[in-house]
Design a protein around this motif. Structure first.
Motif, PDB file in Angstrom:
ATOM      1  N   VAL A  54      16.401  -3.017  -0.375  1.00  0.00           N
ATOM      2  CA  VAL A  54      15.718  -4.398   0.274  1.00  0.00           C
ATOM      3  C   VAL A  54      16.425  -4.198   1.907  1.00  0.00           C
ATOM      4  CG1 VAL A  54      16.748  -6.530   0.729  1.00  0.00           C
ATOM      5  CG2 VAL A  54      16.188  -6.024  -1.442  1.00  0.00           C
ATOM      6  N   ARG A 109      18.148   5.605  -4.662  1.00  0.00           N
ATOM      7  CA  ARG A 109      18.549   6.198  -5.727  1.00  0.00           C
ATOM      8  C   ARG A 109      18.289   5.549  -6.855  1.00  0.00           C
ATOM      9  NH1 ARG A 109      23.206   7.822  -3.748  1.00  0.00           N
ATOM     10  NH2 ARG A 109      22.954  10.003  -3.676  1.00  0.00           N
ATOM     11  N   VAL A 110      17.757   6.186  -7.858  1.00  0.00           N
ATOM     12  CA  VAL A 110      16.973   5.670  -9.028  1.00  0.00           C
ATOM     13  C   VAL A 110      17.779   6.147 -10.513  1.00  0.00           C
ATOM     14  CG1 VAL A 110      14.985   5.397 -10.284  1.00  0.00           C
ATOM     15  CG2 VAL A 110      14.843   5.081  -7.855  1.00  0.00           C
ATOM     16  N   ASP A 122      -0.295   2.056  -3.858  1.00  0.00           N
ATOM     17  CA  ASP A 122      -0.987   1.296  -2.499  1.00  0.00           C
ATOM     18  C   ASP A 122       0.197   0.997  -1.408  1.00  0.00           C
ATOM     19  OD1 ASP A 122      -3.275   0.813  -3.930  1.00  0.00           O
ATOM     20  OD2 ASP A 122      -2.983  -1.018  -4.575  1.00  0.00           O
ATOM     21  N   ASN A 123       1.372   1.051  -1.823  1.00  0.00           N
ATOM     22  CA  ASN A 123       2.715   0.685  -1.170  1.00  0.00           C
ATOM     23  C   ASN A 123       3.417   1.955  -0.656  1.00  0.00           C
ATOM     24  OD1 ASN A 123       2.523  -2.309  -0.415  1.00  0.00           O
ATOM     25  ND2 ASN A 123       2.169  -1.905  -2.641  1.00  0.00           N
ATOM     26  N   PHE A 124       3.400   2.894  -1.342  1.00  0.00           N
ATOM     27  CA  PHE A 124       4.567   4.150  -1.259  1.00  0.00           C
ATOM     28  C   PHE A 124       3.786   5.511  -1.376  1.00  0.00           C
ATOM     29  CE2 PHE A 124       6.892   0.410  -2.643  1.00  0.00           C
ATOM     30  CZ  PHE A 124       7.857   0.454  -1.448  1.00  0.00           C
ATOM     31  N   ASP A 168       2.488   0.630   4.651  1.00  0.00           N
ATOM     32  CA  ASP A 168       1.972  -0.487   5.779  1.00  0.00           C
ATOM     33  C   ASP A 168       2.879  -0.118   7.119  1.00  0.00           C
ATOM     34  OD1 ASP A 168       4.450  -1.149   4.559  1.00  0.00           O
ATOM     35  OD2 ASP A 168       3.902  -3.422   5.322  1.00  0.00           O
ATOM     36  N   MET A 224      10.161  -9.932  -3.442  1.00  0.00           N
ATOM     37  CA  MET A 224       9.989  -9.104  -2.508  1.00  0.00           C
ATOM     38  C   MET A 224       9.042  -8.082  -2.877  1.00  0.00           C
ATOM     39  SD  MET A 224      12.299  -7.000   0.091  1.00  0.00           S
ATOM     40  CE  MET A 224      11.909  -6.709   1.982  1.00  0.00           C
ATOM     41  N   PHE A 225       9.238  -7.382  -4.000  1.00  0.00           N
ATOM     42  CA  PHE A 225       8.423  -6.140  -4.701  1.00  0.00           C
ATOM     43  C   PHE A 225       7.786  -6.699  -6.182  1.00  0.00           C
ATOM     44  CE2 PHE A 225      12.127  -4.888  -2.502  1.00  0.00           C
ATOM     45  CZ  PHE A 225      11.421  -3.762  -1.552  1.00  0.00           C
ATOM     46  N   PRO A 226       6.498  -7.337  -5.870  1.00  0.00           N
ATOM     47  CA  PRO A 226       6.064  -7.755  -7.095  1.00  0.00           C
ATOM     48  C   PRO A 226       5.647  -6.716  -8.280  1.00  0.00           C
ATOM     49  CG  PRO A 226       4.854  -8.334  -5.112  1.00  0.00           C
ATOM     50  CD  PRO A 226       5.691  -7.420  -4.749  1.00  0.00           C
ATOM     51  N   PHE A 227       5.863  -5.656  -7.980  1.00  0.00           N
ATOM     52  CA  PHE A 227       5.399  -4.348  -8.996  1.00  0.00           C
ATOM     53  C   PHE A 227       6.860  -4.111  -9.739  1.00  0.00           C
ATOM     54  CE2 PHE A 227       7.375  -1.599  -5.902  1.00  0.00           C
ATOM     55  CZ  PHE A 227       6.895  -1.871  -4.565  1.00  0.00           C
ATOM     56  N   LEU A 286      13.409  -4.397   4.691  1.00  0.00           N
ATOM     57  CA  LEU A 286      13.706  -5.279   5.602  1.00  0.00           C
ATOM     58  C   LEU A 286      13.553  -4.515   7.112  1.00  0.00           C
ATOM     59  CD1 LEU A 286      16.132  -8.001   4.321  1.00  0.00           C
ATOM     60  CD2 LEU A 286      13.660  -8.151   4.596  1.00  0.00           C
ATOM     61  N   GLN A 315       0.040  -0.337  -8.098  1.00  0.00           N
ATOM     62  CA  GLN A 315       0.463  -1.004  -6.906  1.00  0.00           C
ATOM     63  C   GLN A 315       1.568  -0.318  -6.148  1.00  0.00           C
ATOM     64  OE1 GLN A 315       2.004  -5.239  -8.020  1.00  0.00           O
ATOM     65  NE2 GLN A 315       0.029  -4.968  -9.517  1.00  0.00           N
TER      66      GLN A 315
END
Lengths: 146, 146
Positions: free
Chosen positions: B129, B104-105, B65-67, B96, B43-46, B133, B62
């Motif tokens: 996810v 959380r990370v 580009d997305n966030f 997008d 789902m998240f290629p990065f 979604l 990447q």
């Protein structure tokens, strides 16, 4: 030099989970401990936030009811005087299904007078859910990802 | 007293993601960096493992580009001489879909001569996810859980 609180706590935790010996771990948790393991509580009711020793011991009992720890590798560790952060890779068995589960976990712990007063745990939860389900969840590629 | 490498790295990373300014972050990453962000790469290629500065800069591009990063709170932090562990809560927007994502990370970083040489990142991936979604995934309660 005395042993860091983390090592004592870690030994007692694994003894509680695998041997159902809860006395040691109880003596290493502060009465007012603040505890959170982030993840989907609908599937795993022992995840989530807990306040106080009794609630945390209940969680550890539920983990002991459901899993056995085969091994764990500490991939990263940082120790402070009264604190510890580590990243671990666990090999577990889910007791009801006899399924092997391999799990990466990050853990931030704070101690006071050798007792745990704060614990925050982050899990690679999507990986956990797929292994517990025994199947992969279909995911679309995120739109817009180059 | 000089500033810890983590602060410089963190500022440069957020500047790269939000302002597409990659020069600072490039100078703070070792040529032979060892990098892994655990999570579902379909789902998240990065997400996933990368070796070397060029591959890591591609990943950061990447993400940019997305966030967009709105804010982050450091809930836990441990600093060593050349290392850092932290737990953060991020508020992002997926570019997008304009969807807000809260994440959380846990991050374990090692530096050498002020440059990042090792990075390990764990994410509460099930939460990520579901938010990406835009719907919840139905989960059975784990059999055998009391």
């Amino acid at each position: 030099m005395t042993e860091h609180s983390l090592w004592r706590f870690s030994r007692a935790l694994h003894r509680a989970i695998n041997d159902r010996h809860f006395q040691d771990i109880e003596s290493l948790i502060d009465e007012d401990v603040d505890w959170a393991v982030y993840g989907p509580i609908d599937m795993f009711p022992f995840l989530g936030a807990r306040q106080g020793r009794r609630a945390v011991i209940d969680v550890i009992r539920q983990v002991a009811d459901n899993f056995r720890v085969h091994r764990f590798d500490r991939e990263n560790i940082m120790l402070g005087v009264d604190s510890a952060a580590s990243m671990l890779r666990y090999s577990l068995t889910a007791l009801d299904s006899d399924k092997p589960i391999s799990l990466r976990v990050a853990q931030f712990a704070q101690f006071r007078a050798d007792r745990l007063i704060n614990m925050r745990v982050l899990i690679d939860t999507f990986d956990l859910v797929e292994q517990a389900l025994g199947r992969s969840i279909h995911l679309p590629k995120l739109t817009g990802v180059v």
